[in-house]
Write an enzyme that holds these catalytic residues in place. Structure first.
Site, PDB file in Angstrom:
ATOM      1  N   CYS A  23      -3.619   5.531   1.684  1.00  0.00           N
ATOM      2  CA  CYS A  23      -4.410   6.232   0.681  1.00  0.00           C
ATOM      3  C   CYS A  23      -5.850   6.440   1.160  1.00  0.00           C
ATOM      4  O   CYS A  23      -6.432   7.517   0.987  1.00  0.00           O
ATOM      5  CB  CYS A  23      -4.387   5.417  -0.610  1.00  0.00           C
ATOM      6  SG  CYS A  23      -4.957   6.281  -2.064  1.00  0.00           S
ATOM      7  N   GLY A  38       0.396   0.598   5.728  1.00  0.00           N
ATOM      8  CA  GLY A  38       0.255  -0.077   4.441  1.00  0.00           C
ATOM      9  C   GLY A  38      -0.180   0.892   3.361  1.00  0.00           C
ATOM     10  O   GLY A  38      -0.601   2.017   3.633  1.00  0.00           O
ATOM     11  N   CYS A  39      -0.073   0.453   2.121  1.00  0.00           N
ATOM     12  CA  CYS A  39      -0.384   1.331   0.993  1.00  0.00           C
ATOM     13  C   CYS A  39      -1.869   1.660   0.925  1.00  0.00           C
ATOM     14  O   CYS A  39      -2.254   2.834   0.841  1.00  0.00           O
ATOM     15  CB  CYS A  39       0.106   0.717  -0.314  1.00  0.00           C
ATOM     16  SG  CYS A  39      -0.414  -0.999  -0.580  1.00  0.00           S
ATOM     17  N   TYR A  40      -2.730   0.655   0.962  1.00  0.00           N
ATOM     18  CA  TYR A  40      -4.170   0.931   0.920  1.00  0.00           C
ATOM     19  C   TYR A  40      -4.612   1.755   2.129  1.00  0.00           C
ATOM     20  O   TYR A  40      -5.387   2.707   1.976  1.00  0.00           O
ATOM     21  CB  TYR A  40      -4.972  -0.370   0.845  1.00  0.00           C
ATOM     22  CG  TYR A  40      -4.933  -1.064  -0.502  1.00  0.00           C
ATOM     23  CD1 TYR A  40      -5.391  -0.429  -1.654  1.00  0.00           C
ATOM     24  CD2 TYR A  40      -4.482  -2.369  -0.622  1.00  0.00           C
ATOM     25  CE1 TYR A  40      -5.377  -1.077  -2.893  1.00  0.00           C
ATOM     26  CE2 TYR A  40      -4.466  -3.028  -1.848  1.00  0.00           C
ATOM     27  CZ  TYR A  40      -4.911  -2.377  -2.978  1.00  0.00           C
ATOM     28  OH  TYR A  40      -4.900  -3.019  -4.198  1.00  0.00           O
TER      29      TYR A  40
END
Lengths: 335, 335, 335, 335
Positions: free
Chosen positions: C148, C143-145
């Site tokens: 990062c 996922g994106c979160y």
């Protein structure tokens, strides 16, 4: 509540125009807000009030003296009819009552008019029609593009100063709240951010009919309206950039004085001094229209007219009409 | 570096057009970037390269075969002259070489032309002037508004289809990067955010002279240009909304075929199919121009032309010219 | 198409991640794009290609060697299962394959896992798991979160440098494309413009489970994750602002060297020099992660990690995994 | 003007805080605005008034009973001293009077305090210091970040509920008007648009000293402040996202009641109900602070506190203090 308070209801009070109406009306000393309807948000609190939204069907028209209708076209006229039948004054922000003829309505809205017996209704562009609006019991509140465009053209139309038959070119731009609160693909943040786009070009936008009807009342020899709206990546604000050809006997450098004179006594229209250009910043979140004039050639005039589409273009103008209808100071709650 | 690499320098490489130039040139297989100048950022790294900015005075013209000049007007022509004297090919993105006549330059730029002996220079609007640009040693890269507007008008002008003497109305809108990188009050974020404003109205913008010069070359009987630029709250992208009156013998519904035919073989101009409107989204961060056509009445045509002001309107078009001058595929590094 | 081209299909190719996938894959020299599915846009052209969207049910898995699944969770796993059964390699961008345990999946997604037999699947955080991903036949794209946040924490977790049991505080911010393309009230332009808002606070966001699972694999003694995502008024870009407490034996001023060393050979992670702060501008529209480190006290370190949520946070990372799975240069089409 | 009107001057009235001050004061029934100074805009009209800006040197302190100073630090204290010497009440929006000790001032502002004899001055955080502010003759109006952060922490600090020595983590975000009206590279529209960036991280921001001073007065055993401000791509609005560790004897689920009770009688602080998150939209263009509380674990609490940086964070709070100093209703002109 004082003796002179008007018991008031708002239909469609959770849309963007409805929310601005609520905000203005809660600051209006002569208004008692009795109900606010919303299909989508029924049961939720109405911002800035002690009320909760009720479904439209539960609104008690007998409890109010005036209603504002911020409903979709076609849904609005039947409520207007019921309210009027009960002696309730009506301010209709929808398109239902703006076109004088049911046939023209059907042309632009692709549906028979829901209540043709109501037409025609006084057109609530106060600076043009004030005499007919004072004391009226029903008013058609003008659309946002028509308000901005007609105020920008009015002095020229009234005095017959445009070249007969020459087109009136309006390159218009509106903030996204003009597209309504219901989420749609073209109002998604990602689609609008960093973008700028024309829509409904080539005389296909429904406001063309409304603008041309009102232009014709003032000067029947005006040429066709060439109107292109654009979607601006801002939340609110609307600009009509108007390009006109003047007839003989009047030159563009005379326009400034004409407009200043025409609007000198108008509290909600501001003609900017020569050299200043009207921008959204002049009008966003207030109830005024600002106009700047640029002579281009002797015969060609460029007019920039700006409003907040939700204020002078909707809720603010509706309250201005309300004040007129009930004999209050026209700018009450608007300055 | 291969045999066929062109040693290239960029003056003014830290402005917005300069930064886009650097980005394009670092992806160009036939370019060896030798230096990049910046007065403000000298000593700092040039993004995406191993170079550091040098002051313009330290740039060694003898080390390069071509220079791009993304300098302010008046500063640019003298560098062009020095480069040309040394046999270096010049792509000038400033306004210095765009106007054929020093007198006209002085009218619009309020200063004598710094190097009148250089004029006239081939005008780098490739789709119009390709034959004159191939192999040229110096090119005036067109301004952003002229590029967008002239590409939107070209087929009509070339074929003499506008009504003689009728005005050409251009309501234009540009993203803020068009105002340059140097901070100024009107480019402050707070001033632009949520706003939209006309500027330099009424034929006062300097690009009016450039656009009219090129219009006249194509069709000397065209009427006056009525041009109003506006500042859009986006970083990049430019739209010319063009309203024209057609002469007899050609009607607006014929325009689509004319434009499609004119630009059929053009890799960097895209005529949208009927019913689609050109938007900033079509062109931002690419090197193309997109055009949509809307017949309004038989005689009135509305043309929407869009570019990225830093790409097709500056850096991209400069590289397109560079490719032509050196005989590379015209779209190298641009698609 | 060359001998070594991989026939590839994309499911969910009209969402924001899907559109970025299409853009990257059309520039990938070893990819032949065979189909792109979309429920909503079936029949419309796929941007930048000659294809038209097809309904998912019409996608022929036997015609491809690899599929990217940019589908909603729960819809994705069954397609992954069918593809795998046919020997097609799978890159799943949904959440379906990211959690190793069906029970944990059910906890976070409130539904039984659609295909528990597929679990566990290699977790495609390349910089952490590269060895397990090369040649894999199915990969769960993070996922994106999580991407990062985990890249921002990885060197500390791998070396066990956090204080045991101390919370890891992540104040995260994402552009609106992270909320998907389907219009919803909270992604309406008017709601987002000029606003900034937390959502899913207090460990309620579904990515908490995914982040904690991967943290625990690297350092099981890490304290609880305190994670608050916010909606930023931008279209793309994601920042994790991470606040950690270091254990004894390691001080915050040692972090810079540790991170530089850890990521020295990583082409898609960039550790900024001391004094520079990571911003969205570093990563928007590219496929990298940028990280900056700020020692606050000897024991407290502030890490800023940024990605483009649609690139390194979705489509870019998926292609990075694809390159690994098929033995191509890992950065093909990504730099 | 009535008997009870206060003759008032504003220094620095053309900056963003100054402009909001003018807007509020022109709506204040007990204020007679006598002059407004501006170095940059001297001679130009003061928006919404009949005044024109005058240079600061021409301001006649003997003509007023109160002055608001929206000047840069170091320029402000000398004016405060002169005003006080003449018996004029002072509301200083600069940083000059906020720190009690000249030595601490010099540490944070890198310059000797211009008027150390003025210190200490009552700190105008009304909800915390109301008793000391009523009737005061000089007030230091708190900074924007300190106001938002301290109101978010106050109930916990007052009751000593934080774990001794545990850091207080504040991830803060501000709209661009917080950076002032003077154009600078980092406030250029193009630099901010689509971006989000930390600045002054790692306890380097000057507000750290001010926040820690006030924290220490309430609870001297609080741990270090870890404070990171970020620049948000909006014009106004400020959020402090606060992460704290609670001491024994108090759990995070008790915070809601504590905050509701603390602020129950405060007209300008609003504690949101459980489940609602504070957003910029709650406070932009009004004079309130909104706070939401999220228990994360029993020991860890996440507090979101929001204000309009120009209102409750500057001009609004200044007028709130003015009302207190002169014995007017505290919310006059603020609701």
């Amino acid at each position: 509540m004082t003796h002179s308070t008007i018991r008031t209801g708002v239909f469609g009070a959770s849309g963007y125009a409805g929310l601005d109406l609520i905000e203005i009306l809660t600051g209006h000393p002569q208004v008692e807000l009795v109900f606010a309807t919303s299909g989508t948000y029924a049961g939720q609190p109405v911002p800035g009030t002690d009320l909760h939204y009720i479904p439209p069907a539960e609104a008690d028209l007998s409890a109010v003296q005036a209603v504002f209708l911020a409903l979709p076209h076609k849904a609005s006229a039947p409520v207007a009819a019921r309210a009027a039948a009960g002696g309730v004054k009506v301010l209709d922000l929808s398109a239902d009552l703006r076109l004088d003829s049911p046939a023209v309505y059907e042309t632009w809205y692709d549906t028979p008019h829901p209540c043709p017996e109501l037409l025609p209704v006084p057109y609530g562009l106060v600076e043009v029609n004030r005499a007919r609006l004072a004391g009226a019991s029903m008013v058609a509140v003008p659309g946002c593009y028509p308000t901005c465009t007609l105020l920008g053209l009015y002095p020229l139309l009234r005095d017959g100063l445009l070249q007969d038959g020459a087109p009136v070119i309006v390159d218009a731009k509106s903030g996204v709240s003009g597209a309504g609160r219901e989420p749609k693909p073209h109002t998604h943040f990602v689609e609008v951010f960093g973008n700028f786009s024309p829509y409904a070009p080539g005389r296909s936008h429904r406001h063309v009919g409304e603008i041309e009807q009102e232009i014709a009342k003032l000067d029947a020899s005006t040429g066709p309206l060439i109107f292109t709206p654009h979607l601006l990546p801002v939340d609110r604000g609307l600009m009509s950039s108007i390009y006109v050809t003047l007839g003989t006997g009047f030159t563009s450098d005379e326009a400034q004085a004409l407009y200043e004179q025409t609007y000198a006594a108008e509290p909600l229209v501001r003609v900017l001094p020569p050299g200043q250009q009207a921008t959204l910043r002049h009008v966003v979140r207030n109830n005024t229209c600002a106009i700047s004039l640029t002579p281009v050639t002797a015969q060609h005039l460029h007019i920039t007219s700006v409003i907040d589409n939700l204020r002078k273009g909707a809720a603010g103008q509706a309250v201005q009409n309300f004040n007129l209808m009930f004999g209050f100071d026209e700018t009450t709650a608007l300055l």
